[in-house]
Write a protein that holds these residues in place. Structure first.
Motif, PDB file in Angstrom:
ATOM      1  N   SER A  21      13.270 -25.651  -9.515  1.00 22.96           N
ATOM      2  CA  SER A  21      13.853 -26.048 -10.793  1.00 22.96           C
ATOM      3  C   SER A  21      14.302 -24.604 -11.108  1.00 22.96           C
ATOM      4  N   HIS A  22      15.646 -24.288 -11.695  1.00 21.64           N
ATOM      5  CA  HIS A  22      16.178 -23.152 -12.064  1.00 21.64           C
ATOM      6  C   HIS A  22      15.375 -22.782 -13.370  1.00 21.64           C
ATOM      7  N   VAL A  37      30.459 -15.053 -20.364  1.00 19.46           N
ATOM      8  CA  VAL A  37      29.058 -15.703 -21.095  1.00 19.46           C
ATOM      9  C   VAL A  37      27.949 -14.865 -20.543  1.00 19.46           C
ATOM     10  N   THR A  38      27.202 -14.855 -21.667  1.00 13.79           N
ATOM     11  CA  THR A  38      25.842 -13.811 -21.219  1.00 13.79           C
ATOM     12  C   THR A  38      24.761 -14.944 -21.064  1.00 13.79           C
ATOM     13  N   TYR A  39      24.162 -14.848 -20.211  1.00 10.08           N
ATOM     14  CA  TYR A  39      22.879 -15.580 -19.973  1.00 10.08           C
ATOM     15  C   TYR A  39      21.478 -14.903 -20.493  1.00 10.08           C
ATOM     16  N   LEU A  40      21.171 -15.403 -21.443  1.00 10.37           N
ATOM     17  CA  LEU A  40      19.695 -14.613 -21.667  1.00 10.37           C
ATOM     18  C   LEU A  40      18.627 -15.149 -20.695  1.00 10.37           C
ATOM     19  N   GLU A  41      17.544 -14.247 -20.143  1.00  9.73           N
ATOM     20  CA  GLU A  41      16.395 -14.805 -19.306  1.00  9.73           C
ATOM     21  C   GLU A  41      15.191 -14.911 -20.553  1.00  9.73           C
ATOM     22  N   SER A  64      19.375 -19.000 -19.445  1.00  8.09           N
ATOM     23  CA  SER A  64      19.275 -19.309 -18.189  1.00  8.09           C
ATOM     24  C   SER A  64      18.430 -20.607 -17.904  1.00  8.09           C
ATOM     25  N   VAL A  65      17.960 -21.059 -18.880  1.00 11.72           N
ATOM     26  CA  VAL A  65      16.893 -22.232 -18.867  1.00 11.72           C
ATOM     27  C   VAL A  65      17.682 -23.426 -19.357  1.00 11.72           C
ATOM     28  N   GLU A  66      18.847 -23.428 -19.791  1.00 13.90           N
ATOM     29  CA  GLU A  66      19.496 -24.759 -20.344  1.00 13.90           C
ATOM     30  C   GLU A  66      19.743 -25.855 -19.421  1.00 13.90           C
ATOM     31  N   HIS A  67      19.862 -27.057 -19.967  1.00 15.10           N
ATOM     32  CA  HIS A  67      20.309 -28.258 -19.073  1.00 15.10           C
ATOM     33  C   HIS A  67      21.551 -27.945 -18.353  1.00 15.10           C
ATOM     34  N   LEU A  86      24.934 -25.483 -18.584  1.00 13.14           N
ATOM     35  CA  LEU A  86      25.156 -24.183 -18.007  1.00 13.14           C
ATOM     36  C   LEU A  86      26.579 -24.718 -17.274  1.00 13.14           C
ATOM     37  N   HIS A  87      26.718 -25.815 -16.711  1.00 15.67           N
ATOM     38  CA  HIS A  87      28.120 -26.039 -15.993  1.00 15.67           C
ATOM     39  C   HIS A  87      29.159 -25.957 -16.848  1.00 15.67           C
ATOM     40  N   THR A  88      28.953 -26.366 -17.986  1.00 15.13           N
ATOM     41  CA  THR A  88      30.156 -26.375 -19.063  1.00 15.13           C
ATOM     42  C   THR A  88      30.586 -24.774 -19.299  1.00 15.13           C
ATOM     43  N   MET A  89      29.658 -24.002 -19.419  1.00 10.28           N
ATOM     44  CA  MET A  89      29.920 -22.428 -19.484  1.00 10.28           C
ATOM     45  C   MET A  89      30.406 -22.160 -18.342  1.00 10.28           C
ATOM     46  N   SER A  90      30.005 -22.483 -17.204  1.00 14.44           N
ATOM     47  CA  SER A  90      30.706 -22.021 -16.017  1.00 14.44           C
ATOM     48  C   SER A  90      31.998 -22.417 -15.821  1.00 14.44           C
TER      49      SER A  90
END
Length: 372
Positions: free
Chosen positions: A328-329, A115-119, A95-98, A102-106
């Motif tokens: 900031s995300h 997609v699994t987003y690790l916190e 969840s902390v990527e550039h 993140l938008h490419t994954m979306s």
């Protein structure tokens, strides 16, 4: 202006400018042309590719020249996922990527991928988290080497070793690390690695993607450049500047690191001596080049405006959200969306061209601005 926003972009060095000027005036042919000027350009292109490959300890046919970090990340993630979806449609990132990740994954989620987003836990991502998220249909894991907002370094080698036992390939956004530390992708079990020239005193609009001889769907269609992996005439001027910049940085790696550690320590010591109330916003393992600081009950937007008026260039985080200082995300993932830290933190990113006098002056102006 005193510049402390090197994580956003860095200035061209005289050596890089000289090299690019030389290429502009002497090597103007198209590398794909068969005449003498084309062959001369192609020879320089091959030389740059070989020199960069040697610096990364990889083969020269494993490098694809791109327009920068965003394209490299898109080509790595989208290119691999679309070309290999017959193996599975599950992807893992954090969840902390550039946003270019993140938008490419979306986007890929709209194409039927999951997609699994690790916190982050304690401001890091662990190999155990990746292990628990892996599935038989996982085909790609994308985790940044160092966070562009906080400087936190994630356990890339441990994660890469874990993935050697799985079909999933490992993509690493190394944009904040390349040029600061020696990185050898094969030793770290990295299959795809992104880099951007303007983060290490090279030109904007130029970067590269290392790939472990993988099948990728091209993002651009047209000519047969880059071994049919990226159509478009190569930016030879930028590539020459990028090569010069990277080799120069790596030649002074230990010297530069020592200097940056010294600047960071001197700056924090000066803040302590001046009695400035602050907190570090970084985990135990972080790059010295990026310093994430928070000032309790101090609005970062107002603080950055006052610093700008005083002649100091800093930021609150990623330059890709320019025009606004939005929460900031990354910090939201670290502390929660309601944490006051989201509006208190600024990012100071050093370069080896910063001086002790500059960091001491920054500490002084911070005390003055925060006091008032």
């Amino acid at each position: 202006m005193v510049y402390f926003d090197n994580a956003a972009t860095s200035h061209l060095t005289p050596k890089v400018i000289e090299r690019m000027t030389q290429v502009m005036s002497q090597v103007f042919g198209n590398p794909s042309s068969l005449h003498q000027d084309g062959r001369k350009a192609n020879q320089l292109l091959r030389q740059c590719r070989q020199e960069l490959a040697q610096a990364l300890a990889v083969k020269d046919n494993q490098l694809i020249f791109t327009s920068g970090g965003t394209e490299s990340n898109n080509l790595a993630i989208k290119g691999y996922a679309l070309a290999n979806q017959d193996k599975g449609k599950h992807l893992i990132t954090t969840s902390v990527e550039h946003h270019s990740v993140l938008h490419t994954m979306s986007y890929l989620e709209t194409c039927g991928f999951e997609v699994t987003y690790l916190e982050p836990i304690n401001q890091t991502i662990s190999a155990q988290q990746v292990k628990e998220a892996l599935r038989p249909d996982t085909i790609l894991v994308s985790i940044m080497y160092a966070n562009n907002e906080t400087g936190d370094v994630y356990p890339i080698e441990e994660i890469g070793t874990l993935l050697t036992e799985h079909q999933a390939v490992f993509h690493v956004d190394a944009i904040q690390v390349i040029g600061k530390l020696s990185v050898h992708p094969q030793e770290l079990h990295i299959d795809l690695l992104s880099a951007s020239a303007h983060k290490f005193h090279g030109p904007k609009g130029c970067g590269f993607l290392y790939h472990n001889t993988l099948k990728l769907t091209p993002l651009l269609h047209g000519g047969q450049q880059e071994n049919n992996r990226r159509a478009s005439t190569e930016n030879l001027i930028g590539i020459a500047g990028m090569t010069t910049a990277l080799l120069d940085c790596l030649a002074k790696e230990k010297e530069n690191l020592a200097q940056i550690y010294g600047l960071k320590a001197s700056f924090l010591k000066q803040l302590d001596q001046l009695g400035v109330n602050y907190y570090l916003n970084q985990g135990a393992n972080s790059l010295p080049y990026v310093l994430s600081l928070g000032f309790p009950e101090t609005n970062n937007a107002l603080l950055l405006t006052q610093l700008d008026l005083a002649g100091f260039s800093l930021s609150a985080g990623s330059a890709c959200t320019t025009g606004n200082i939005e929460p900031s995300h990354v910090l939201a993932s670290y502390y929660g969306k309601t944490s006051p830290r989201l509006k208190e933190v600024i990012r100071i990113s050093f370069s080896e061209y910063n001086t002790l006098a500059e960091v001491l002056a920054l500490a002084q102006i911070l005390k003055k601005v925060i006091k008032h």
